[in-house]
Design a protein around this motif. Structure first.
Motif, PDB file in Angstrom:
ATOM      1  N   GLY A   1       0.744  -1.255  -0.035  1.00  0.00           N
ATOM      2  CA  GLY A   1      -0.016  -0.025  -0.100  1.00  0.00           C
ATOM      3  C   GLY A   1       0.949   1.411  -0.151  1.00  0.00           C
ATOM      4  N   PHE A   2       1.925   1.144   0.853  1.00  0.00           N
ATOM      5  CA  PHE A   2       2.753   2.292   0.831  1.00  0.00           C
ATOM      6  C   PHE A   2       3.605   2.713  -0.216  1.00  0.00           C
ATOM      7  CE2 PHE A   2       1.440   2.173   5.178  1.00  0.00           C
ATOM      8  CZ  PHE A   2       1.633   3.456   5.775  1.00  0.00           C
ATOM      9  N   ALA A   3       3.819   1.473  -0.703  1.00  0.00           N
ATOM     10  CA  ALA A   3       4.855   1.350  -1.957  1.00  0.00           C
ATOM     11  C   ALA A   3       4.253   1.884  -3.270  1.00  0.00           C
ATOM     12  CB  ALA A   3       5.658  -0.055  -2.095  1.00  0.00           C
ATOM     13  N   PHE A   4       2.940   1.336  -3.559  1.00  0.00           N
ATOM     14  CA  PHE A   4       2.254   1.184  -4.824  1.00  0.00           C
ATOM     15  C   PHE A   4       0.762   2.013  -4.760  1.00  0.00           C
ATOM     16  CE2 PHE A   4       4.416  -3.088  -4.931  1.00  0.00           C
ATOM     17  CZ  PHE A   4       5.850  -2.448  -5.021  1.00  0.00           C
ATOM     18  N   GLY A   5       0.421   1.922  -3.491  1.00  0.00           N
ATOM     19  CA  GLY A   5      -1.027   2.513  -3.635  1.00  0.00           C
ATOM     20  C   GLY A   5      -0.980   3.964  -2.957  1.00  0.00           C
ATOM     21  N   ILE A   6      -0.278   4.417  -2.179  1.00  0.00           N
ATOM     22  CA  ILE A   6      -0.348   5.777  -1.773  1.00  0.00           C
ATOM     23  C   ILE A   6       0.590   6.813  -2.753  1.00  0.00           C
ATOM     24  CG2 ILE A   6       0.252   7.186   0.101  1.00  0.00           C
ATOM     25  CD1 ILE A   6      -0.014   4.902   1.666  1.00  0.00           C
ATOM     26  N   PRO A   7       1.376   6.305  -3.404  1.00  0.00           N
ATOM     27  CA  PRO A   7       2.364   7.198  -4.060  1.00  0.00           C
ATOM     28  C   PRO A   7       1.292   8.068  -5.247  1.00  0.00           C
ATOM     29  CG  PRO A   7       3.693   5.530  -3.547  1.00  0.00           C
ATOM     30  CD  PRO A   7       2.301   5.118  -3.160  1.00  0.00           C
ATOM     31  N   PRO A   8       0.359   7.538  -6.009  1.00  0.00           N
ATOM     32  CA  PRO A   8      -0.285   8.305  -6.816  1.00  0.00           C
ATOM     33  C   PRO A   8      -1.232   9.270  -6.354  1.00  0.00           C
ATOM     34  CG  PRO A   8      -0.556   5.690  -7.474  1.00  0.00           C
ATOM     35  CD  PRO A   8       0.269   6.149  -6.218  1.00  0.00           C
ATOM     36  N   VAL A   9      -1.706   9.074  -5.144  1.00  0.00           N
ATOM     37  CA  VAL A   9      -2.437   9.884  -4.235  1.00  0.00           C
ATOM     38  C   VAL A   9      -1.506  11.254  -3.938  1.00  0.00           C
ATOM     39  CG1 VAL A   9      -3.978  10.446  -2.309  1.00  0.00           C
ATOM     40  CG2 VAL A   9      -3.867   8.206  -3.391  1.00  0.00           C
ATOM     41  N   VAL A  10      -0.360  10.929  -3.691  1.00  0.00           N
ATOM     42  CA  VAL A  10       0.773  12.056  -3.180  1.00  0.00           C
ATOM     43  C   VAL A  10       1.006  12.726  -4.252  1.00  0.00           C
ATOM     44  CG1 VAL A  10       2.873  12.333  -2.261  1.00  0.00           C
ATOM     45  CG2 VAL A  10       1.619  10.480  -1.118  1.00  0.00           C
ATOM     46  N   LYS A  11       1.297  12.044  -5.354  1.00  0.00           N
ATOM     47  CA  LYS A  11       1.712  12.685  -6.639  1.00  0.00           C
ATOM     48  C   LYS A  11       0.718  13.420  -7.449  1.00  0.00           C
ATOM     49  CE  LYS A  11       5.452  11.881 -10.292  1.00  0.00           C
ATOM     50  NZ  LYS A  11       6.388  10.939 -10.729  1.00  0.00           N
ATOM     51  N   TYR A  12      -0.433  12.839  -7.722  1.00  0.00           N
ATOM     52  CA  TYR A  12      -1.292  13.404  -8.567  1.00  0.00           C
ATOM     53  C   TYR A  12      -2.857  13.717  -7.900  1.00  0.00           C
ATOM     54  CZ  TYR A  12       1.991  11.241 -12.000  1.00  0.00           C
ATOM     55  OH  TYR A  12       3.187  11.014 -12.598  1.00  0.00           O
ATOM     56  N   GLY A  13      -2.775  13.397  -6.652  1.00  0.00           N
ATOM     57  CA  GLY A  13      -4.081  13.795  -6.296  1.00  0.00           C
ATOM     58  C   GLY A  13      -4.455  15.178  -5.936  1.00  0.00           C
ATOM     59  N   SER A  14      -5.737  15.487  -6.026  1.00  0.00           N
ATOM     60  CA  SER A  14      -6.059  17.083  -5.832  1.00  0.00           C
ATOM     61  C   SER A  14      -5.876  17.288  -4.313  1.00  0.00           C
ATOM     62  CB  SER A  14      -7.435  17.318  -6.203  1.00  0.00           C
ATOM     63  OG  SER A  14      -8.431  16.555  -5.204  1.00  0.00           O
ATOM     64  N   GLN A  15      -5.576  18.589  -3.812  1.00  0.00           N
ATOM     65  CA  GLN A  15      -5.560  18.885  -2.403  1.00  0.00           C
ATOM     66  C   GLN A  15      -6.777  18.390  -1.686  1.00  0.00           C
ATOM     67  OE1 GLN A  15      -2.930  20.251  -0.904  1.00  0.00           O
ATOM     68  NE2 GLN A  15      -1.931  20.036  -2.693  1.00  0.00           N
TER      69      GLN A  15
ATOM     70  N   ASN B   1       4.219   5.322 -11.740  1.00  0.00           N
ATOM     71  CA  ASN B   1       4.179   4.543 -10.558  1.00  0.00           C
ATOM     72  C   ASN B   1       5.014   3.252 -10.624  1.00  0.00           C
ATOM     73  OD1 ASN B   1       3.259   4.804  -8.019  1.00  0.00           O
ATOM     74  ND2 ASN B   1       1.781   2.884  -8.245  1.00  0.00           N
ATOM     75  N   PHE B   2       4.900   2.397 -11.899  1.00  0.00           N
ATOM     76  CA  PHE B   2       5.714   1.533 -12.254  1.00  0.00           C
ATOM     77  C   PHE B   2       7.331   1.453 -12.114  1.00  0.00           C
ATOM     78  CE2 PHE B   2       2.702  -0.857 -14.971  1.00  0.00           C
ATOM     79  CZ  PHE B   2       2.268  -1.760 -14.084  1.00  0.00           C
ATOM     80  N   ASN B   3       8.002   2.762 -12.174  1.00  0.00           N
ATOM     81  CA  ASN B   3       9.168   2.904 -11.897  1.00  0.00           C
ATOM     82  C   ASN B   3       9.675   2.742 -10.646  1.00  0.00           C
ATOM     83  OD1 ASN B   3       9.451   3.709 -14.810  1.00  0.00           O
ATOM     84  ND2 ASN B   3       9.353   5.888 -14.197  1.00  0.00           N
ATOM     85  N   HIS B   4       9.196   3.343  -9.574  1.00  0.00           N
ATOM     86  CA  HIS B   4       9.440   3.079  -8.332  1.00  0.00           C
ATOM     87  C   HIS B   4       9.076   1.476  -7.751  1.00  0.00           C
ATOM     88  CE1 HIS B   4       9.909   3.833  -3.825  1.00  0.00           C
ATOM     89  NE2 HIS B   4       8.495   3.314  -3.747  1.00  0.00           N
ATOM     90  N   GLU B   5       8.130   0.908  -8.352  1.00  0.00           N
ATOM     91  CA  GLU B   5       7.829  -0.451  -7.981  1.00  0.00           C
ATOM     92  C   GLU B   5       8.941  -1.331  -8.500  1.00  0.00           C
ATOM     93  OE1 GLU B   5       4.366  -3.972  -8.988  1.00  0.00           O
ATOM     94  OE2 GLU B   5       4.066  -2.059  -9.492  1.00  0.00           O
ATOM     95  N   ARG B   6       9.184  -1.233  -9.641  1.00  0.00           N
ATOM     96  CA  ARG B   6      10.150  -1.940 -10.273  1.00  0.00           C
ATOM     97  C   ARG B   6      11.691  -1.700  -9.399  1.00  0.00           C
ATOM     98  NH1 ARG B   6       7.936  -0.511 -16.334  1.00  0.00           N
ATOM     99  NH2 ARG B   6       6.129  -1.925 -16.241  1.00  0.00           N
ATOM    100  N   LEU B   7      12.097  -0.637  -9.338  1.00  0.00           N
ATOM    101  CA  LEU B   7      13.171  -0.404  -8.651  1.00  0.00           C
ATOM    102  C   LEU B   7      13.230  -1.214  -7.232  1.00  0.00           C
ATOM    103  CD1 LEU B   7      15.969   0.750  -8.425  1.00  0.00           C
ATOM    104  CD2 LEU B   7      15.045   2.772  -7.594  1.00  0.00           C
ATOM    105  N   THR B   8      12.229  -0.646  -6.339  1.00  0.00           N
ATOM    106  CA  THR B   8      12.138  -1.834  -5.074  1.00  0.00           C
ATOM    107  C   THR B   8      11.996  -3.114  -5.177  1.00  0.00           C
ATOM    108  OG1 THR B   8       9.724  -1.575  -5.114  1.00  0.00           O
ATOM    109  CG2 THR B   8      10.680   0.274  -4.024  1.00  0.00           C
TER     110      THR B   8
END
Length: 448
Positions: free
Chosen positions: A127-141, A285-292
């Motif tokens: 969840g922290f690695a793949f689920g939350i990052p899109p909210v942090v990076k692209y979510g509205s305020q 999002n895949f970039n981070h996932e693949r690196l981890t």
């Protein structure tokens, strides 16, 4: 504690932990590595093998990790400092959140896989690695205000849902639909999601889902990637959502499952970014996932190969130690060379991420990261197979001296398929490199 002492067996540690100089690591990294290793051993890894056999990690472990901020390292660096400080989080085991970089991330991913098994860690971190990052990076305020306080503290658990029964690495052909109601206030979602790591749907305790939400890829428009969007979808107890556990080859504790969505009603305000932005969000999002994945897999390969090396030093066969047999040394040498090459490459990418702007990193390192992840699966296969063969009958047995090698070998497909299957990533890497090359020619061409 013996488990935390330095291991002198060849290939058991990365060079920077074996006394060799490195340009990548500062005192902050060394201090965090020691604290991280002790925490992970005490709270997870010391019992990881037992929990892997049982197929689940106790729910209290997630709470313990959240209480110490030890799932936050799964987020991409730099961390969402402003949000973390609002929530009272100022450091992670002594590292100030504003000082956190991708080298710290790499250390965490390496230590999390020190048991050699991917399942126990995956049950906590997805969840922290793949689920939350899109909210942090692209979510509205507004979206961030609604979800990040609970997501970042673990009060609400989340995961990511991309893969479908008929659409895995072929993300652009996802078929789960999200259609707006006539008043435009809700999406009605229908479809199915499955698998592990790419989707990592809910982890179950006695067949009861414990994830509250998922970051889900859906089709809001026409065919192809331009019709995809990403939405935060409620899961636990939500009408129209049904789930079941999927038995898999490896990563038993990871929580692989199947989600069915039957007229699931979700507010349109749960949309991440804009309609049609889905493919871009997913691929980034895949970039981070693949690196981890690549970093964790490198540690798994270390655990397999060093266990085999240690076994060969003591095992007698045909009147001599196995290590005295040239064919055995040859196997260890080939696998060891692959392992250390992969380690150097992943460290290099981590360092580059520390010094590139995020946008530049997405463009320049996307293909390279895909290639590194694909290579990591190949190296794990080489090292795990080498270990099983050198353990012989013990490596074919799920108990005793070769049990770890046997377990790691079953994890190999879980490294080669999730995050984009191997053949797809090899092709993607070259296409990305060609794209960058062709783009670099444009200024030259315009001057001619």
């Amino acid at each position: 504690m013996a488990e935390l002492s330095s291991n002198p067996v060849p290939f058991s540690e990365p060079p920077y932990l074996s006394g060799f100089p490195s340009p990548y690591y500062t005192q902050s990294h060394f201090d965090f590595q020691k604290a991280c290793r002790r925490f992970l051993w005490d709270k997870l890894l010391s019992q990881g093998a037992d929990w892997e056999k049982e197929g689940s990690v106790p729910e209290h472990v997630f709470g313990t990790f959240c209480a110490h901020g030890m799932l936050l390292p799964n987020l991409p660096a730099p961390l969402p400092v402003e949000w973390l400080k609002k929530l009272g989080v100022h450091d992670i085991l002594g590292v100030k959140v504003e000082d956190w970089d991708y080298m710290h991330t790499g250390i965490y991913c390496d230590e999390l896989a020190r048991s050699g098994l991917a399942g126990p860690g995956a049950s906590l971190t997805a969840g922290f690695a793949f689920g939350i990052p899109p909210v942090v990076k692209y979510g509205s305020q507004e979206l961030k205000k609604r979800f990040l306080p609970d997501f970042l503290t673990g009060k609400k658990r989340t995961c990511i849902a991309i893969t479908e029964p008929d659409a895995g690495s072929d993300v652009a052909n996802i078929t789960t639909t999200a259609e707006k109601t006539s008043d435009g206030k809700y999406y009605i979602i229908n479809g199915a999601k499955k698998w592990h790591a790419l989707t990592l749907p809910p982890f179950f305790t006695q067949q009861e889902a414990v994830f509250d939400y998922t970051t889900m890829a859906v089709r809001t428009g026409g065919k192809g990637g331009s019709g995809l969007s990403v939405i935060v979808v409620p899961l636990k107890g939500h009408p129209g959502v049904t789930m079941r556990r999927l038995p898999v080859m490896g990563q038993k504790a990871g929580g692989t499952s199947y989600i069915e969505l039957d007229n699931v009603k979700v507010p349109t305000s749960n949309l991440i970014g804009k309609e049609g932005d889905g493919l871009r969000i997913i691929l980034t999002n895949f970039n981070h996932e693949r690196l981890t994945i690549a970093v964790g897999v490198t540690r798994q390969a270390r655990m397999a190969l060093s266990a085999a090396f240690q076994y060969c030093l003591k095992r007698d066969a045909f009147g001599k130690k196995l290590i005295e047999q040239p064919v055995v040394r040859h196997r260890l040498a080939k696998a060891g060379a692959e392992l250390e090459t992969l380690n150097a490459w992943t460290e290099q990418i981590l360092y580059q991420l520390c010094h590139l702007k995020p946008r530049d990193a997405d463009v320049k390192l996307g293909g390279i990261t895909a290639l590194a992840k694909a290579k990591a699966g190949m190296v794990l296969n080489e090292c795990a197979q080498c270990a099983v063969l050198l353990f012989g009958g013990n490596g074919y047995t799920a108990s005793g001296q070769g049990a770890l090698a046997e377990a790691i070998y079953r994890d190999v497909p879980g490294a080669r398929i999730p995050g984009g299957s191997e053949d797809v990533l090899l092709d993607l890497a070259i296409r990305q490199l060609v794209k960058i090359y062709m783009a670099s020619l444009q200024p030259t061409a315009s001057k001619m």
